[in-house]
Design a protein around this motif. Structure first.
Motif, PDB file in Angstrom:
ATOM      1  N   TYR A 145      99.509   0.452  44.824  1.00 20.71           N
ATOM      2  CA  TYR A 145      98.567  -0.661  44.824  1.00 20.71           C
ATOM      3  C   TYR A 145      97.927  -0.933  46.184  1.00 20.71           C
ATOM      4  CZ  TYR A 145     100.149  -1.590  40.119  1.00 20.71           C
ATOM      5  OH  TYR A 145     100.427  -1.467  38.786  1.00 20.71           O
ATOM      6  N   LEU A 146      98.558  -0.469  47.252  1.00 18.19           N
ATOM      7  CA  LEU A 146      97.987  -0.675  48.589  1.00 18.19           C
ATOM      8  C   LEU A 146      97.434   0.638  49.134  1.00 18.19           C
ATOM      9  CD1 LEU A 146     100.625  -3.159  50.042  1.00 18.19           C
ATOM     10  CD2 LEU A 146      98.572  -3.621  48.694  1.00 18.19           C
ATOM     11  N   ARG A 147      96.880   1.423  48.243  1.00 17.91           N
ATOM     12  CA  ARG A 147      96.367   2.750  48.585  1.00 17.91           C
ATOM     13  C   ARG A 147      95.199   2.717  49.570  1.00 17.91           C
ATOM     14  NH1 ARG A 147      94.013   5.018  43.041  1.00 17.91           N
ATOM     15  NH2 ARG A 147      96.168   4.635  42.403  1.00 17.91           N
ATOM     16  N   ASN A 148      94.530   1.577  49.675  1.00 21.42           N
ATOM     17  CA  ASN A 148      93.388   1.464  50.586  1.00 21.42           C
ATOM     18  C   ASN A 148      93.795   1.150  52.025  1.00 21.42           C
ATOM     19  OD1 ASN A 148      91.403   1.905  48.560  1.00 21.42           O
ATOM     20  ND2 ASN A 148      91.706  -0.188  47.833  1.00 21.42           N
ATOM     21  N   TYR A 149      95.096   1.001  52.242  1.00 17.89           N
ATOM     22  CA  TYR A 149      95.608   0.660  53.562  1.00 17.89           C
ATOM     23  C   TYR A 149      96.159   1.906  54.258  1.00 17.89           C
ATOM     24  CZ  TYR A 149      95.332  -4.339  52.538  1.00 17.89           C
ATOM     25  OH  TYR A 149      94.882  -5.609  52.255  1.00 17.89           O
ATOM     26  N   GLU A 150      96.018   1.930  55.576  1.00 15.58           N
ATOM     27  CA  GLU A 150      96.623   3.004  56.370  1.00 15.58           C
ATOM     28  C   GLU A 150      98.122   2.749  56.535  1.00 15.58           C
ATOM     29  OE1 GLU A 150      95.402   5.924  57.782  1.00 15.58           O
ATOM     30  OE2 GLU A 150      93.688   5.524  56.468  1.00 15.58           O
ATOM     31  N   LYS A 151      98.452   1.506  56.868  1.00 19.00           N
ATOM     32  CA  LYS A 151      99.861   1.146  57.000  1.00 19.00           C
ATOM     33  C   LYS A 151     100.058  -0.307  56.595  1.00 19.00           C
ATOM     34  CE  LYS A 151      99.985  -0.082  61.948  1.00 19.00           C
ATOM     35  NZ  LYS A 151     100.648   0.195  63.234  1.00 19.00           N
TER      36      LYS A 151
END
Length: 293
Positions: A145-151
């Motif tokens: 679900y947080l695939r758009n985040y780098e970290k």
């Protein structure tokens, strides 16, 4: 909603009358749709030069603890930073969500968003022990679900921050999957005569050094790198197939072995109660780890 309910029924009567009295009336029937959640499933990072992205898993059981965690972070935050809270909701009612939203909205440098993972957990028959619920597996959903985040910095709900966690968030992950803190309890068990933990960590987790086993309560995820190797589906399937003692924590220790940045003990200190407060496992750990603890 009562006006809406009445209007829907009146419209049905109206349409039935039209179909009966207007023979050439053209009507097209469409498939019905039901939205279980209006949450944005894949949120995008907040556009801020000093954004700190923090994920936590909450259910109604842990909502109040989560509120304490959020407040402790806010009270130690720097005004120049922006704190982006991402709640993986494994079963919260509207009252709990409103409580947390109202709490966060008081502060200009914070925001909170919710992602419902309750339905996504249902197909998996995940093992549970002691006080732990399905919510513990929520940390595995950061990859999906947080695939758009780098970290993203993942924190368990039963934590109190007594310093600014932005410093932890800005740790350079370089080419490791995640950063975490050694589990001092397991380290103590590994040093106890005939305790099964040392063999378990060596044979099942497959760590070369049993003292590199980390605690899953504080995890700085390198989302982009870990997603390139594993999916949430793979991790949950693995969680079902093996006999793990500490469930999702063991899954992460197993798949990330050799690719973990071990942080200082100050970033995740376990406070004991009951018998463990009287006889803490840490006292059996190696001296260097006892001192760090």
């Amino acid at each position: 909603r009562y006006i809406g309910f009445v209007a829907e029924r009146l419209f049905g009567i109206f349409l039935t009358h039209q179909l009966r009295t207007v023979p050439d009336l053209k009507v097209k029937y469409l498939q019905a749709g039901f939205f279980n959640s209006l949450d944005c499933p894949y949120p995008t990072p907040i556009q801020h030069d000093r954004c700190v992205s923090i994920a936590l898993t909450l259910s109604d059981t842990y909502a109040v603890l989560g509120s304490v965690l959020l407040q402790s972070i806010i009270e130690n935050a720097k005004p120049a930073d922006y704190y982006d809270f991402l709640v993986l909701d494994s079963g919260m009612n509207a009252t709990s969500r409103t409580m947390l939203s109202d709490q966060i909205e008081q502060y200009a440098n914070t925001s909170i968003r919710f992602i419902n993972i309750e339905k996504a957990l249902e197909p998996f028959k995940l093992p549970l022990i002691l006080h732990l619920t399905n919510a513990t597996y929520g940390r595995l959903f950061v990859l999906e679900y947080l695939r758009n985040y780098e970290k993203v910095l993942y924190l368990d709900a039963d934590i109190v921050a007594n310093g600014d966690i932005a410093e932890l968030y800005r740790t350079d992950l370089d080419s490791v999957y995640l950063a975490a803190v050694r589990d001092t309890v397991s380290a103590g068990w590994c040093c106890m005569p005939e305790h099964i933990m040392q063999k378990y960590i060596k044979d099942t987790i497959q760590l070369k050094d049993p003292f590199d086993y980390f605690n899953g309560g504080v995890l700085l995820f390198n989302i982009s790198l870990l997603r390139s190797k594993y999916s949430t589906q793979q991790l949950l399937t693995l969680a079902q197939k093996k006999s793990w003692t500490w469930m999702d924590q063991d899954v992460l220790n197993h798949i990330c072995r050799g690719n973990v940045l071990l942080l200082g003990q100050e970033w995740n200190v376990m406070a004991h109660t009951g018998q463990q407060a009287i006889d803490p496992p840490e006292k059996y750990a190696p001296v260097w780890l006892q001192n760090a603890y």
